[in-house]
Design a protein around this motif. Structure first.
Motif, PDB file in Angstrom:
ATOM      1  N   LEU A 101       0.833  -1.212   0.000  1.00  0.00           N
ATOM      2  CA  LEU A 101       0.000   0.000   0.000  1.00  0.00           C
ATOM      3  C   LEU A 101       0.865   1.260   0.000  1.00  0.00           C
ATOM      4  N   LYS A 102       1.931   1.211   0.844  1.00  0.00           N
ATOM      5  CA  LYS A 102       2.803   2.388   0.989  1.00  0.00           C
ATOM      6  C   LYS A 102       3.483   2.746  -0.329  1.00  0.00           C
ATOM      7  N   TYR A 103       3.950   1.700  -1.036  1.00  0.00           N
ATOM      8  CA  TYR A 103       4.772   1.971  -2.221  1.00  0.00           C
ATOM      9  C   TYR A 103       3.993   1.835  -3.529  1.00  0.00           C
TER      10      TYR A 103
ATOM     11  N   ALA B  69       5.573   1.056  -7.353  1.00  0.00           N
ATOM     12  CA  ALA B  69       6.783   1.658  -7.907  1.00  0.00           C
ATOM     13  C   ALA B  69       7.821   0.626  -8.339  1.00  0.00           C
ATOM     14  N   GLY B  70       7.776  -0.566  -7.757  1.00  0.00           N
ATOM     15  CA  GLY B  70       8.815  -1.561  -8.057  1.00  0.00           C
ATOM     16  C   GLY B  70      10.100  -1.237  -7.316  1.00  0.00           C
ATOM     17  N   ILE B  71      11.037  -2.148  -7.424  1.00  0.00           N
ATOM     18  CA  ILE B  71      12.285  -1.993  -6.670  1.00  0.00           C
ATOM     19  C   ILE B  71      13.445  -2.119  -7.657  1.00  0.00           C
TER      20      ILE B  71
ATOM     21  N   ARG C 158      16.556   0.812   3.271  1.00  0.00           N
ATOM     22  CA  ARG C 158      15.365   1.457   2.731  1.00  0.00           C
ATOM     23  C   ARG C 158      15.644   1.955   1.325  1.00  0.00           C
ATOM     24  N   GLY C 159      14.642   1.786   0.478  1.00  0.00           N
ATOM     25  CA  GLY C 159      14.792   2.257  -0.894  1.00  0.00           C
ATOM     26  C   GLY C 159      14.577   3.761  -0.974  1.00  0.00           C
ATOM     27  N   ASP C 160      14.611   4.259  -2.214  1.00  0.00           N
ATOM     28  CA  ASP C 160      14.538   5.707  -2.403  1.00  0.00           C
ATOM     29  C   ASP C 160      13.237   6.328  -1.900  1.00  0.00           C
TER      30      ASP C 160
HETATM   31  P1  ADP Z   1      10.129   0.162   5.585  1.00  0.00           P
HETATM   32  O1  ADP Z   1       9.733   0.418   6.975  1.00  0.00           O
HETATM   33  O2  ADP Z   1      11.041   1.214   5.016  1.00  0.00           O
HETATM   34  O3  ADP Z   1       8.947  -0.115   4.706  1.00  0.00           O
HETATM   35  P2  ADP Z   1      10.797  -2.549   5.079  1.00  0.00           P
HETATM   36  O4  ADP Z   1      11.849  -3.400   5.668  1.00  0.00           O
HETATM   37  O5  ADP Z   1       9.407  -3.023   5.206  1.00  0.00           O
HETATM   38  O6  ADP Z   1      11.025  -1.130   5.656  1.00  0.00           O
HETATM   39  O7  ADP Z   1      11.157  -2.416   3.549  1.00  0.00           O
HETATM   40  C1  ADP Z   1      12.455  -2.123   3.142  1.00  0.00           C
HETATM   41  C2  ADP Z   1      12.456  -1.369   1.835  1.00  0.00           C
HETATM   42  O8  ADP Z   1      11.998  -2.195   0.799  1.00  0.00           O
HETATM   43  C3  ADP Z   1      11.520  -0.219   1.805  1.00  0.00           C
HETATM   44  O9  ADP Z   1      12.167   0.922   2.315  1.00  0.00           O
HETATM   45  C4  ADP Z   1      11.224  -0.048   0.329  1.00  0.00           C
HETATM   46  O10 ADP Z   1      12.228   0.697  -0.308  1.00  0.00           O
HETATM   47  C5  ADP Z   1      11.310  -1.461  -0.188  1.00  0.00           C
HETATM   48  N1  ADP Z   1      10.006  -2.083  -0.373  1.00  0.00           N
HETATM   49  C6  ADP Z   1       9.386  -2.930   0.462  1.00  0.00           C
HETATM   50  N2  ADP Z   1       8.214  -3.342  -0.050  1.00  0.00           N
HETATM   51  C7  ADP Z   1       8.069  -2.706  -1.234  1.00  0.00           C
HETATM   52  C8  ADP Z   1       7.071  -2.699  -2.277  1.00  0.00           C
HETATM   53  N3  ADP Z   1       5.964  -3.421  -2.165  1.00  0.00           N
HETATM   54  N4  ADP Z   1       7.286  -1.932  -3.361  1.00  0.00           N
HETATM   55  C9  ADP Z   1       8.409  -1.228  -3.485  1.00  0.00           C
HETATM   56  N5  ADP Z   1       9.400  -1.176  -2.554  1.00  0.00           N
HETATM   57  C10 ADP Z   1       9.235  -1.907  -1.466  1.00  0.00           C
END
Ligand code: ADP
Length: 480
Positions: free
Chosen positions: A368-370, A418-420, A434-436
């Motif tokens: 949901l967040k991403y 957004a994908g990773i 953490r991703g961007d």
């Molecule tokens: P956070 O609290 O930052 O969400 P997580 O350990 O759950 O920490 O996730 C680590 C990172 O993985 C996130 O910061 C994000 O960049 C990436 N990530 C996780 N799930 C997704 C997703 N469904 N789509 C895109 N990026 C994701």
């Protein structure tokens, strides 16, 4: 005493021992050989004497007279004795054995002509008589032998003769062997010295120190294991440093905020109602964020130290999974995302419902967040065999009476978000990674690390596939 010295001393001792055994055996072999040579020479010389003796005995020549004549013919090869077949010496010129009995036991067991034998008689300790005897006729009705005798060469005389060459050969062997032993001891000790130095370097904190790992022998393997261990230690140290840095950083940011806004409240900068409300809200949010972070850290620490006991209940995911998903429906609706659930009939598993819900909720929360507004999130669950077993391999399993391949439940959360990026993918399950987009989304970077620990604690695994801009799929595999 150093290992090198000990190895060297051991080698030298073994070399000495080998040489000594060799020298003693050689001396005994030589003595035996010498005896055979002496006996053969006596045997050759006694044959012609026998003819003459026989003639003399037929002509009744007295034993003493016969002895003198025979001795003249025998010359320096040996002294002549005339002996009865009982061993009684009738005449002897050199040894003073006349009228005494000598031992007539043959020493050579090889086939010899009848009436002929070789013997040895100990005159006194240290003096042995070797003789070759041959039947020569009769005196007074007794069978008599004419024997040619000589002193056996003493053992030490033999040793004296070969001693010098033996010493020389032994000396050369010793020098060469010691040189080889030195090289060998050095080649064994040197890598160990290097390993010791490397261990000391690691103990001093030089975690990047490595040793040369050559060869597949024990030392080569030890060096490889050492390097692997050093790498682990280095990685662990780095993780520890990163962890401390990350925790401090993550705590510092909300603390600064809290400090700033409470300061504003105190000094009256935020004195209007809206400003005060905004400051209080920020303080509340940041404190909540800190509480979340500390909570996550505690969970991780508990899992790692084994202080988080997992319930082992029988879980029916057909019932549980839809409920877990339903709890996030409201949030999905609020973000405009569609939540789709596709569930196959699932077998029961053993595990901790609360913890597994935490994992699924975390994946859904991330999705949901991403995701962009209006995205679709699909939760699929099915039961699969891990190994796509062919018929023949199943038959084989049955044949060896082993259990068939284990069945697994696979739960996948797919989003169209957004994908990773491929760079982020391998590090996604690391703590604080953490991703961007994550900074904007306000995550702690611990969610996936906790999810992985919990899935692994259930005997399962978690994986991710993603394409940048198109979405991601997180898959959990749990054993049935
Ligand atoms: P956070 O609290 O930052 O969400 P997580 O350990 O759950 O920490 O996730 C680590 C990172 O993985 C996130 O910061 C994000 O960049 C990436 N990530 C996780 N799930 C997704 C997703 N469904 N789509 C895109 N990026 C994701």
């Amino acid at each position: 005493m150093s290992l090198r010295t000990r190895l060297l001393l051991t080698h030298v001792f073994i070399i000495f021992l080998t040489l000594a055994i060799l020298a003693v055996s050689l001396a005994f072999i030589l003595r035996d050989y010498q005896r055979q040579v002496q006996l053969a020479r006596l045997g050759d010389a006694v044959v012609p004497l026998a003819f003459q003796a026989r003639a003399m005995l037929l002509n009744d020549v007295a034993p003493r007279e016969a002895l003198t004549r025979l001795q003249q013919q025998a010359g320096p090869v040996g002294s002549v004795l005339i002996v009865t077949d009982k061993g009684l010496v009738l005449a002897d010129a050199a040894y003073g054995l006349t009228n005494r009995t000598i031992n007539l036991t043959p020493v050579v067991r090889t086939e010899v002509p009848r009436g002929f034998f070789w013997g040895a008689h100990s005159v006194r300790p240290g003096r042995v008589l070797l003789y070759a005897a041959i039947a020569a006729g009769q005196i007074g009705g007794q069978n008599v032998y004419v024997a040619l005798a000589t002193d056996e060469r003493p053992f030490f005389e033999t040793l004296d003769e070969i001693g010098a060459s033996l010493l020389l050969a032994g000396g050369i062997t010793l020098i060469v062997s010691i040189l080889v032993a030195i090289l060998l001891a050095r080649s064994i000790a040197r890598p160990l010295t290097r390993l010791t130095q490397a261990t000391e370097a690691i103990a001093r904190g030089q975690y990047d120190h490595r040793v040369q790992a050559r060869g597949r022998d024990e030392i080569g393997r030890l060096a490889k294991s050492f390097n692997a261990m050093a790498e682990q230690v280095q990685r662990a140290r780095q993780m520890e440093k990163d962890f401390v840095a990350n925790v401090s950083h993550e705590l510092k940011t909300p603390l600064t905020s809290i400090q700033g806004f409470s300061q504003a409240l105190l000094d009256g900068t935020a004195n209007d109602l809206a400003g005060a409300r905004h400051a209080a809200q920020t303080i509340f949010d940041e404190a909540a964020r800190m509480a979340r972070l500390v909570g996550d850290l505690l969970t991780l620490a508990r899992i790692e130290s084994g202080q988080m006991p997992l319930a082992r209940d029988t879980l029916d995911l057909n019932d549980l999974l839809p409920r877990w998903v339903a709890r996030l429906r409201a949030r999905a609706a609020a973000t405009g995302a569609t939540l789709v659930t596709v569930l196959d009939p699932l077998p029961t598993i053993v595990g901790d419902a609360g913890r597994l819900e935490q994992v699924v909720a975390n994946l859904l929360d991330n999705a949901l967040k991403y995701s962009h507004a209006g995205g679709a999130i699909t939760v699929t669950a099915k039961s699969t065999a891990l190994v796509s077993a062919t018929r023949s391999s199943i038959l084989m399993w049955r044949h060896v009476a082993e259990p068939p391949p284990q069945n697994w439940i696979t739960i996948a959360v797919t989003d169209t978000g957004a994908g990773i990026s491929p760079d982020d993918l391998p590090r996604l399950f690391e703590r604080f990674y953490r991703g961007d987009h994550a900074r904007v989304a306000g995550g702690t970077g611990l969610g996936l690390a906790i999810a992985r620990e919990l899935v692994v604690a259930h005997g399962g695994a978690i994986t991710v596939e993603s394409e940048l801009g198109r979405g991601s799929t997180f898959t959990i595999r749990l054993p049935v």
